[in-house]
Scaffold this active site. Sequence first.
Site, PDB file in Angstrom:
ATOM      1  N   ARG A  82       0.849  -1.184   0.000  1.00 56.94           N
ATOM      2  CA  ARG A  82       0.000   0.000   0.000  1.00 56.94           C
ATOM      3  C   ARG A  82       0.888   1.239   0.000  1.00 56.94           C
ATOM      4  O   ARG A  82       1.975   1.244   0.574  1.00 56.94           O
ATOM      5  CB  ARG A  82      -0.882   0.022   1.251  1.00 56.94           C
ATOM      6  CG  ARG A  82      -2.035  -0.963   1.199  1.00 56.94           C
ATOM      7  CD  ARG A  82      -2.999  -0.773   2.359  1.00 56.94           C
ATOM      8  NE  ARG A  82      -2.401  -1.045   3.641  1.00 56.94           N
ATOM      9  CZ  ARG A  82      -2.003  -0.134   4.507  1.00 56.94           C
ATOM     10  NH1 ARG A  82      -2.167   1.145   4.253  1.00 56.94           N
ATOM     11  NH2 ARG A  82      -1.461  -0.486   5.650  1.00 56.94           N
ATOM     12  N   TYR A 211      -1.440  -3.830  -7.046  1.00 54.78           N
ATOM     13  CA  TYR A 211      -1.191  -4.553  -5.804  1.00 54.78           C
ATOM     14  C   TYR A 211      -2.368  -4.462  -4.831  1.00 54.78           C
ATOM     15  O   TYR A 211      -2.889  -3.364  -4.574  1.00 54.78           O
ATOM     16  CB  TYR A 211       0.085  -4.025  -5.105  1.00 54.78           C
ATOM     17  CG  TYR A 211       0.153  -4.561  -3.708  1.00 54.78           C
ATOM     18  CD1 TYR A 211       0.627  -5.861  -3.474  1.00 54.78           C
ATOM     19  CD2 TYR A 211      -0.343  -3.839  -2.636  1.00 54.78           C
ATOM     20  CE1 TYR A 211       0.609  -6.395  -2.201  1.00 54.78           C
ATOM     21  CE2 TYR A 211      -0.361  -4.365  -1.354  1.00 54.78           C
ATOM     22  CZ  TYR A 211       0.117  -5.649  -1.147  1.00 54.78           C
ATOM     23  OH  TYR A 211       0.082  -6.173   0.110  1.00 54.78           O
ATOM     24  N   LYS A 220      -9.524  -1.763   2.149  1.00 53.22           N
ATOM     25  CA  LYS A 220      -9.159  -0.574   2.929  1.00 53.22           C
ATOM     26  C   LYS A 220      -9.914   0.667   2.438  1.00 53.22           C
ATOM     27  O   LYS A 220     -10.340   1.494   3.241  1.00 53.22           O
ATOM     28  CB  LYS A 220      -7.659  -0.341   2.844  1.00 53.22           C
ATOM     29  CG  LYS A 220      -6.813  -1.525   3.283  1.00 53.22           C
ATOM     30  CD  LYS A 220      -7.041  -1.885   4.718  1.00 53.22           C
ATOM     31  CE  LYS A 220      -6.054  -2.968   5.148  1.00 53.22           C
ATOM     32  NZ  LYS A 220      -6.316  -3.383   6.536  1.00 53.22           N
ATOM     33  N   HIS A 240     -10.710  -1.164  12.160  1.00 55.01           N
ATOM     34  CA  HIS A 240      -9.641  -2.061  11.690  1.00 55.01           C
ATOM     35  C   HIS A 240      -9.436  -3.151  12.748  1.00 55.01           C
ATOM     36  O   HIS A 240      -8.416  -3.195  13.416  1.00 55.01           O
ATOM     37  CB  HIS A 240      -8.381  -1.215  11.498  1.00 55.01           C
ATOM     38  CG  HIS A 240      -7.282  -1.892  10.761  1.00 55.01           C
ATOM     39  ND1 HIS A 240      -5.983  -1.443  10.800  1.00 55.01           N
ATOM     40  CD2 HIS A 240      -7.259  -2.978   9.953  1.00 55.01           C
ATOM     41  CE1 HIS A 240      -5.215  -2.218  10.052  1.00 55.01           C
ATOM     42  NE2 HIS A 240      -5.963  -3.166   9.533  1.00 55.01           N
ATOM     43  N   SER A 263       0.380  -2.897  12.487  1.00 49.80           N
ATOM     44  CA  SER A 263       0.963  -4.074  11.827  1.00 49.80           C
ATOM     45  C   SER A 263       2.125  -4.636  12.647  1.00 49.80           C
ATOM     46  O   SER A 263       2.702  -3.941  13.487  1.00 49.80           O
ATOM     47  CB  SER A 263       1.393  -3.741  10.404  1.00 49.80           C
ATOM     48  OG  SER A 263       2.266  -2.655  10.432  1.00 49.80           O
ATOM     49  N   CYS A 265       1.949  -6.948  14.973  1.00 50.90           N
ATOM     50  CA  CYS A 265       1.615  -7.210  16.373  1.00 50.90           C
ATOM     51  C   CYS A 265       0.838  -8.515  16.540  1.00 50.90           C
ATOM     52  O   CYS A 265       0.256  -8.762  17.593  1.00 50.90           O
ATOM     53  CB  CYS A 265       0.805  -6.062  16.955  1.00 50.90           C
ATOM     54  SG  CYS A 265       1.766  -4.563  17.207  1.00 50.90           S
ATOM     55  N   ASP A 292      -9.548  -8.805  10.009  1.00 47.17           N
ATOM     56  CA  ASP A 292      -9.003  -7.481   9.689  1.00 47.17           C
ATOM     57  C   ASP A 292      -9.963  -6.316   9.946  1.00 47.17           C
ATOM     58  O   ASP A 292      -9.544  -5.291  10.439  1.00 47.17           O
ATOM     59  CB  ASP A 292      -8.553  -7.460   8.216  1.00 47.17           C
ATOM     60  CG  ASP A 292      -7.617  -6.298   7.901  1.00 47.17           C
ATOM     61  OD1 ASP A 292      -6.812  -5.936   8.774  1.00 47.17           O
ATOM     62  OD2 ASP A 292      -7.688  -5.750   6.788  1.00 47.17           O
ATOM     63  N   ARG A 389       1.736 -12.149  -0.131  1.00 42.65           N
ATOM     64  CA  ARG A 389       0.401 -12.367   0.437  1.00 42.65           C
ATOM     65  C   ARG A 389      -0.269 -13.633  -0.056  1.00 42.65           C
ATOM     66  O   ARG A 389       0.020 -14.117  -1.149  1.00 42.65           O
ATOM     67  CB  ARG A 389      -0.503 -11.188   0.032  1.00 42.65           C
ATOM     68  CG  ARG A 389      -0.044  -9.836   0.527  1.00 42.65           C
ATOM     69  CD  ARG A 389      -0.465  -9.628   1.960  1.00 42.65           C
ATOM     70  NE  ARG A 389      -0.011  -8.353   2.490  1.00 42.65           N
ATOM     71  CZ  ARG A 389      -0.658  -7.670   3.427  1.00 42.65           C
ATOM     72  NH1 ARG A 389      -1.775  -8.130   3.930  1.00 42.65           N
ATOM     73  NH2 ARG A 389      -0.177  -6.540   3.892  1.00 42.65           N
TER      74      ARG A 389
HETATM   75  C1  OXD Z   1      -2.969  -3.850   6.427  1.00 48.01           C
HETATM   76  C2  OXD Z   1      -3.515  -5.070   5.814  1.00 48.01           C
HETATM   77  O1  OXD Z   1      -2.043  -3.237   5.877  1.00 48.01           O
HETATM   78  O2  OXD Z   1      -4.425  -5.644   6.394  1.00 48.01           O
HETATM   79  O3  OXD Z   1      -3.475  -3.472   7.478  1.00 48.01           O
HETATM   80  O4  OXD Z   1      -3.039  -5.451   4.733  1.00 48.01           O
HETATM   81 MN    MN Z   2      -5.278  -4.550   8.001  1.00 41.19          MN
END
Ligand code: OXD
Ligand code: MN
Length: 610
Positions: A82, A211, A220, A240, A263, A265, A292, A389
């Site tokens: 991202r 991507y 998102k 989130h 991220s 964690c 997510d 991914r």
């Molecule tokens: C993020 C994802 O970046 O879930 O939070 O990919």
């Molecule tokens: Mn996420």
Amino acid sequence: MAKILNAPLTKNPYVLKWVEEQIALTTPDYVMWIDGSAEQLDQLRNEVCALPEGHNDKMYRLNQDKLPGCIYHRTLPNDVARVEGRTFICTPEKDGAGPTNNWMDPAEMHAKLNKLFTGAMKGRTMYVIPYSMGPIGSPLAKVGVELTDSIYVVLNMEIMTRMGKRAFENLGDENPDFVKGLHSKALVDPEERYIVQFPQENAIYSINSAYGGNVLLGKKCFALRIASYQGKNEGWMAEHMLILGVKRPGDDEVKYVTAAFPSACGKTNLAMLIPPKYYREQGYETFTVGDDIAWMKPGKDGRLYAINPENGFFGVAPGTNENSNFNALASTRKNTIFTNVAMNEEDNTVWWEGLTKEPPVFAREWKGAKVNGKAFVADGNKLAHPNSRFTAPAINCPCISPEFDNPQGVPVSAMIFGGRRESTTPLVYQSFDWVHGTYVGSAVSSETTAAATGEVGVLRHDPMAMKPFIGYNVGDYWAHWIEMGKILGDKAPKIFNVNWFRKDEEGHFMWPGFGDNMRVVDWILKRVSGEADAVETAIGYLPKPEDINLSGIEDEVSQETLAKLLSVDKDLWKKEVAQMRDYYAELTAGGAHIPQELYDVLDKIESKLG
Ligand code: OXD
Ligand code: MN
């Protein structure tokens, strides 16, 4: 003139008009309406897999005995994550986007995008993808339409959303309330890459990327950025957050918690947690509703209900293995798309760092070069991109909740925030009330790890783990949280903060994490049902040491370590509070409207700290 390959799947005049306008703008050679049928999807899979080597849309079928229905794709090396620097929230006034977003005047941005999209699909096919975020028929679900020139996007959207004709059944023939999404790979030029949300227009534009998070517009862009703004106006919340169900042996029903983490964690691990052996033997069970995103709205009984708007997992592959996350790995064993992992050419499967100890000898690294995997890795290289991914159907997950498709969602008992903090923050604490919990969410921050670029150990603020995803002014977002608390009253979920990452004087992690986090969730559920007392401190309610069940890990976590994990150092917390005042001041200088209630919380904590 574009050739329309099949009949439109709706009579909705708002959809038809908007699609026509985008065809006129982007001038594709062909237009295909994605109905979601197996035949149509097979045809598209065959088409991308038949592309010549080197074509940047190319996908590969993997070993169909070992990984049935699985395909592989690599994006361009400049297009692997991202791009927050190129993501915009275009509200009429700059103030509307606030200091956590990039902003541009909507007219100016529209002019820029119009230029970039003009003729962008020439020589290509435009795919019209109707999709529902949330179960079909759910009062919490919303419809989007994404126009794209990428088959990769179509195939990913099929996994990540409820895609196809059925989504239009949710919208109906006269409803203008759908989210418009226009995506073109264009030339995948990183200099002209834009991910743009217009919250007031229910519109998303994405250009020059192919991507995941940049192009799967339901995730998102819609389910967080646009939806957070819709939620503020309509009285609900887009967060989130993962959604986890826990069945305890003494309870007649499953209890649900949601949790937000920056991220790195362990969010996916908590979403798919397997309780430790001791707990399993007692009869504890866990269920994944979401990994997510959570959409949450008060139900008829006044409690807060959550749905997972997604239909699949777009997870980070490296580090995933049978031990670290059995359920995530199992989810990827069929009908999954792999992006930017390595190819194991020994058996036409996939590999990534952490999947197994030994990399394959006959391999292709993520950019596509043939390498001796073992030697390549031994030289310090990575075979898979660190942000490679899997896109896996949620239904593959062995612990998927039976309520996953429940249109009403699941009632939320507790919300959890967390970050990666070496010191200061105890293993777990409960906020005094909802407003304090909102403060705790606003204070979410995490120390950077070696996995991310930049300096290691730097504290980054990531309020509610939503920093890149709040579709409006962060201060107004916190005010909306406070407002939701008023609506929910005493039915509001209890709010907690956890920290799995506290270290001792020698720099060792003090808490084992992973499945053992069940022990903390267990205390949280005991607090929710009034089964456990707590110690009141200046920062919130902490567990009594005897209420954290250490059965089975007594050798690993001594009573002394537990005491340290649950300690509150007043001097460190005074610094923490001062640092939060600085953060609020910085946001205010950038145009955030921070609610007075949050300053009142700061004052209270400060006076309690003495
Ligand atoms: C993020 C994802 O970046 O879930 O939070 O990919
Ligand atoms: Mn996420």
